[in-house]
Design a protein around this motif. Structure first.
Motif, PDB file in Angstrom:
ATOM      1  N   ALA A  30       6.446   5.303  -1.179  1.00 16.08           N
ATOM      2  CA  ALA A  30       5.413   4.490  -0.535  1.00 16.08           C
ATOM      3  C   ALA A  30       4.066   4.629  -1.238  1.00 16.08           C
ATOM      4  O   ALA A  30       3.282   3.670  -1.296  1.00 16.08           O
ATOM      5  CB  ALA A  30       5.288   4.877   0.933  1.00 16.08           C
ATOM      6  N   GLU A  31       3.790   5.801  -1.798  1.00 13.89           N
ATOM      7  CA  GLU A  31       2.506   6.009  -2.466  1.00 13.89           C
ATOM      8  C   GLU A  31       2.354   5.095  -3.678  1.00 13.89           C
ATOM      9  O   GLU A  31       1.243   4.660  -3.996  1.00 13.89           O
ATOM     10  CB  GLU A  31       2.369   7.475  -2.886  1.00 13.89           C
ATOM     11  CG  GLU A  31       2.122   8.440  -1.744  1.00 13.89           C
ATOM     12  CD  GLU A  31       3.383   8.736  -0.925  1.00 13.89           C
ATOM     13  OE1 GLU A  31       3.257   9.306   0.163  1.00 13.89           O
ATOM     14  OE2 GLU A  31       4.498   8.370  -1.395  1.00 13.89           O
ATOM     15  N   GLU A  32       3.449   4.785  -4.354  1.00 11.66           N
ATOM     16  CA  GLU A  32       3.372   3.867  -5.493  1.00 11.66           C
ATOM     17  C   GLU A  32       2.979   2.474  -5.033  1.00 11.66           C
ATOM     18  O   GLU A  32       2.172   1.799  -5.681  1.00 11.66           O
ATOM     19  CB  GLU A  32       4.720   3.824  -6.215  1.00 11.66           C
ATOM     20  CG  GLU A  32       5.089   5.090  -6.947  1.00 11.66           C
ATOM     21  CD  GLU A  32       6.432   4.974  -7.639  1.00 11.66           C
ATOM     22  OE1 GLU A  32       6.471   4.455  -8.762  1.00 11.66           O
ATOM     23  OE2 GLU A  32       7.444   5.389  -7.033  1.00 11.66           O
ATOM     24  N   VAL A  33       3.559   2.024  -3.938  1.00  8.62           N
ATOM     25  CA  VAL A  33       3.207   0.709  -3.398  1.00  8.62           C
ATOM     26  C   VAL A  33       1.749   0.693  -2.967  1.00  8.62           C
ATOM     27  O   VAL A  33       1.018  -0.275  -3.211  1.00  8.62           O
ATOM     28  CB  VAL A  33       4.125   0.349  -2.216  1.00  8.62           C
ATOM     29  CG1 VAL A  33       3.736  -0.995  -1.605  1.00  8.62           C
ATOM     30  CG2 VAL A  33       5.590   0.316  -2.661  1.00  8.62           C
ATOM     31  N   GLU A  34       1.295   1.778  -2.358  1.00  9.97           N
ATOM     32  CA  GLU A  34      -0.105   1.869  -1.929  1.00  9.97           C
ATOM     33  C   GLU A  34      -1.056   1.756  -3.114  1.00  9.97           C
ATOM     34  O   GLU A  34      -2.054   1.023  -3.055  1.00  9.97           O
ATOM     35  CB  GLU A  34      -0.330   3.188  -1.202  1.00  9.97           C
ATOM     36  CG  GLU A  34      -1.776   3.403  -0.779  1.00  9.97           C
ATOM     37  CD  GLU A  34      -2.028   4.822  -0.306  1.00  9.97           C
ATOM     38  OE1 GLU A  34      -3.101   5.053   0.294  1.00  9.97           O
ATOM     39  OE2 GLU A  34      -1.186   5.714  -0.553  1.00  9.97           O
ATOM     40  N   VAL A  35      -0.780   2.475  -4.202  1.00  9.31           N
ATOM     41  CA  VAL A  35      -1.650   2.444  -5.381  1.00  9.31           C
ATOM     42  C   VAL A  35      -1.728   1.035  -5.957  1.00  9.31           C
ATOM     43  O   VAL A  35      -2.814   0.563  -6.339  1.00  9.31           O
ATOM     44  CB  VAL A  35      -1.145   3.440  -6.442  1.00  9.31           C
ATOM     45  CG1 VAL A  35      -1.845   3.205  -7.778  1.00  9.31           C
ATOM     46  CG2 VAL A  35      -1.370   4.872  -5.979  1.00  9.31           C
ATOM     47  N   LEU A  36      -0.602   0.339  -6.005  1.00  3.97           N
ATOM     48  CA  LEU A  36      -0.607  -1.021  -6.550  1.00  3.97           C
ATOM     49  C   LEU A  36      -1.356  -1.982  -5.630  1.00  3.97           C
ATOM     50  O   LEU A  36      -1.959  -2.949  -6.099  1.00  3.97           O
ATOM     51  CB  LEU A  36       0.825  -1.493  -6.773  1.00  3.97           C
ATOM     52  CG  LEU A  36       1.630  -0.673  -7.800  1.00  3.97           C
ATOM     53  CD1 LEU A  36       3.031  -1.248  -7.967  1.00  3.97           C
ATOM     54  CD2 LEU A  36       0.914  -0.611  -9.139  1.00  3.97           C
ATOM     55  N   ALA A  37      -1.335  -1.716  -4.329  1.00  4.23           N
ATOM     56  CA  ALA A  37      -2.116  -2.545  -3.397  1.00  4.23           C
ATOM     57  C   ALA A  37      -3.611  -2.302  -3.587  1.00  4.23           C
ATOM     58  O   ALA A  37      -4.408  -3.249  -3.632  1.00  4.23           O
ATOM     59  CB  ALA A  37      -1.705  -2.246  -1.961  1.00  4.23           C
ATOM     60  N   ILE A  38      -3.989  -1.037  -3.716  1.00  4.54           N
ATOM     61  CA  ILE A  38      -5.405  -0.713  -3.928  1.00  4.54           C
ATOM     62  C   ILE A  38      -5.901  -1.296  -5.242  1.00  4.54           C
ATOM     63  O   ILE A  38      -7.084  -1.640  -5.380  1.00  4.54           O
ATOM     64  CB  ILE A  38      -5.595   0.820  -3.899  1.00  4.54           C
ATOM     65  CG1 ILE A  38      -5.301   1.358  -2.504  1.00  4.54           C
ATOM     66  CG2 ILE A  38      -6.997   1.209  -4.327  1.00  4.54           C
ATOM     67  CD1 ILE A  38      -5.249   2.868  -2.427  1.00  4.54           C
ATOM     68  N   SER A  39      -5.005  -1.437  -6.210  1.00  5.73           N
ATOM     69  CA  SER A  39      -5.391  -1.985  -7.509  1.00  5.73           C
ATOM     70  C   SER A  39      -5.767  -3.449  -7.438  1.00  5.73           C
ATOM     71  O   SER A  39      -6.439  -3.955  -8.330  1.00  5.73           O
ATOM     72  CB  SER A  39      -4.235  -1.816  -8.510  1.00  5.73           C
ATOM     73  OG  SER A  39      -3.928  -0.458  -8.702  1.00  5.73           O
ATOM     74  N   ARG A  40      -5.335  -4.154  -6.394  1.00  5.71           N
ATOM     75  CA  ARG A  40      -5.545  -5.603  -6.322  1.00  5.71           C
ATOM     76  C   ARG A  40      -6.390  -6.022  -5.118  1.00  5.71           C
ATOM     77  O   ARG A  40      -7.126  -7.008  -5.213  1.00  5.71           O
ATOM     78  CB  ARG A  40      -4.191  -6.303  -6.264  1.00  5.71           C
ATOM     79  CG  ARG A  40      -4.244  -7.828  -6.357  1.00  5.71           C
ATOM     80  CD  ARG A  40      -4.610  -8.322  -7.735  1.00  5.71           C
ATOM     81  NE  ARG A  40      -3.632  -7.898  -8.726  1.00  5.71           N
ATOM     82  CZ  ARG A  40      -2.478  -8.545  -8.950  1.00  5.71           C
ATOM     83  NH1 ARG A  40      -2.158  -9.625  -8.276  1.00  5.71           N
ATOM     84  NH2 ARG A  40      -1.658  -8.109  -9.891  1.00  5.71           N
ATOM     85  N   PHE A  41      -6.296  -5.291  -4.019  1.00  3.30           N
ATOM     86  CA  PHE A  41      -6.974  -5.712  -2.783  1.00  3.30           C
ATOM     87  C   PHE A  41      -8.017  -4.674  -2.378  1.00  3.30           C
ATOM     88  O   PHE A  41      -7.686  -3.515  -2.114  1.00  3.30           O
ATOM     89  CB  PHE A  41      -5.956  -5.903  -1.651  1.00  3.30           C
ATOM     90  CG  PHE A  41      -4.887  -6.920  -1.959  1.00  3.30           C
ATOM     91  CD1 PHE A  41      -5.173  -8.275  -1.962  1.00  3.30           C
ATOM     92  CD2 PHE A  41      -3.601  -6.508  -2.280  1.00  3.30           C
ATOM     93  CE1 PHE A  41      -4.199  -9.210  -2.260  1.00  3.30           C
ATOM     94  CE2 PHE A  41      -2.610  -7.430  -2.576  1.00  3.30           C
ATOM     95  CZ  PHE A  41      -2.906  -8.790  -2.568  1.00  3.30           C
TER      96      PHE A  41
END
Length: 355
Positions: A30-41
């Protein structure tokens, strides 16, 4: 590991408008998905973090999915476990084991078909393409699926499986502006045939000045309208002195390039230029507060239209695979010389050690 809560109510028939599904393979946390979300939003945050106990010895409650807010009206929920039979009903690749349902406002608009359909969005939505918040979320989902080796099932029932290798270009972002020969040397450590490309400069062409300071291009406009001969000579002398100084101190290049000819596999270019738009995860860092330089390492295939094909030819994929090794190696060498961070085409950061 304790199994994830299972996805049992999917696929809906028909799917709820604006409900899409991010499908991921084993090993993605889940942390990988979170990092990619923070990278865009900018507003991305956990409204409820997921709980996934690592072993049955954990006496805590059963695993529960989390809720990750992407935008004002968009959320991502998960992870849920996906049984092989459910994956087959979804039309997902066979290695999919986890799912993240996405809820986003359905916003569509008629969009003209321009260029190719590399991500398959036109195949999924036709002329009525997602726009505004739904469009941003869909593009992010596709980029995440490409980065993590997953897929996206849209609310139309179409499954998008972006190729991980289709976005091979990389950018090194640094606060250091180095001379062209430094980047050329880095490229030649990977590809000895690398050569310098023409620099880009600003300003008008200056008059040529000899080593004695004599101006070889006259400045007839200097002193126009001045009746006093002495004053005209003074103005001419000032103009000549300015020309001589500018020739001795030419304007700095706005950018420069390096080109690597790969023969039948196309070419790879390295372009250095100032960067105005940074990935969100780099905002606020001390070294990004001043000028940031982007060293873009880009593949130019033999057939440019193949870049936008959802299913490019076998020859293109073979050439792309060989070129990808060159792109990654050059980006690693440049980063070792200039420091900073490496970003992929989606704006997600890449660990240089993995290149």
């Amino acid at each position: 590991m304790i199994p994830l809560p299972r996805l049992t109510s999917w696929p809906e028939n028909p799917p709820a408008p604006g409900r899409h599904l991010l499908l991921l393979p084993e090993g993605v946390v889940a942390e990988e998905v979170e990092v990619l979300a923070i990278s865009r939003f900018a507003a991305a945050r956990w409204e409820r973090p997921p709980r996934v106990p690592m072993s049955r010895r954990d006496s805590a409650a059963q695993p529960t999915p989390g809720v990750l807010r992407l935008g004002r009206l968009s959320t991502l929920t998960g992870p849920f476990g996906v049984e092989p039979a459910v994956a087959a009903r979804l039309g997902a690749p066979g290695d999919i084991v986890a799912a993240w349902p996405v809820d986003v406002p359905r916003e569509r608009a008629t969009t003209p078909a321009i260029g190719g359909d590399r991500d398959g969005l036109r195949r999924a939505f036709g002329d009525q393409q997602p726009v505004r918040e739904e469009g941003r979320v869909l593009r992010w989902l596709v980029d995440v699926a490409r980065r993590l080796g997953g897929a996206v099932r849209t609310d139309t029932g179409a499954v998008l499986v972006p190729e991980m290798d289709a976005a091979l270009d990389l950018t090194v972002l640094s606060d250091r502006w180095v001379e062209p020969h430094v980047v050329l040397a880095a490229a030649r450590r990977v590809a000895p045939q690398a050569r310098a490309d023409a620099p880009v400069t600003t300003g008008e062409r200056l008059p040529t000045v000899t080593h004695t300071g004599q101006v070889l291009v006259e400045r007839p406009d200097a002193g126009i309208g001045v009746e006093d001969p002495e004053e005209r000579r003074r103005l001419h002398a000032e103009a000549d002195a300015f020309d001589a100084w500018m020739v001795a101190h030419p304007p700095a290049a706005e950018g420069f390039g390096v080109l690597i000819d790969l023969g039948a596999d196309g070419a790879v270019s390295v372009r250095a230029e100032t960067e105005g738009e940074l990935p969100l995860v780099l905002h606020g860092l001390e070294w990004t507060q001043g000028e940031v330089v982007a060293y873009r390492v880009t593949w130019e295939p033999p057939e440019l239209e193949e870049l936008e094909a959802e299913q490019p030819s076998f020859a293109h994929r073979v050439a792309r695979g060989r070129a990808a090794q060159v792109v990654r190696s050059i980006a690693r060498e440049v980063q070792s010389d200039v420091g900073g961070e490496v970003a992929d085409m989606a704006g997600f950061l890449v660990d240089p050690a993995e290149l």
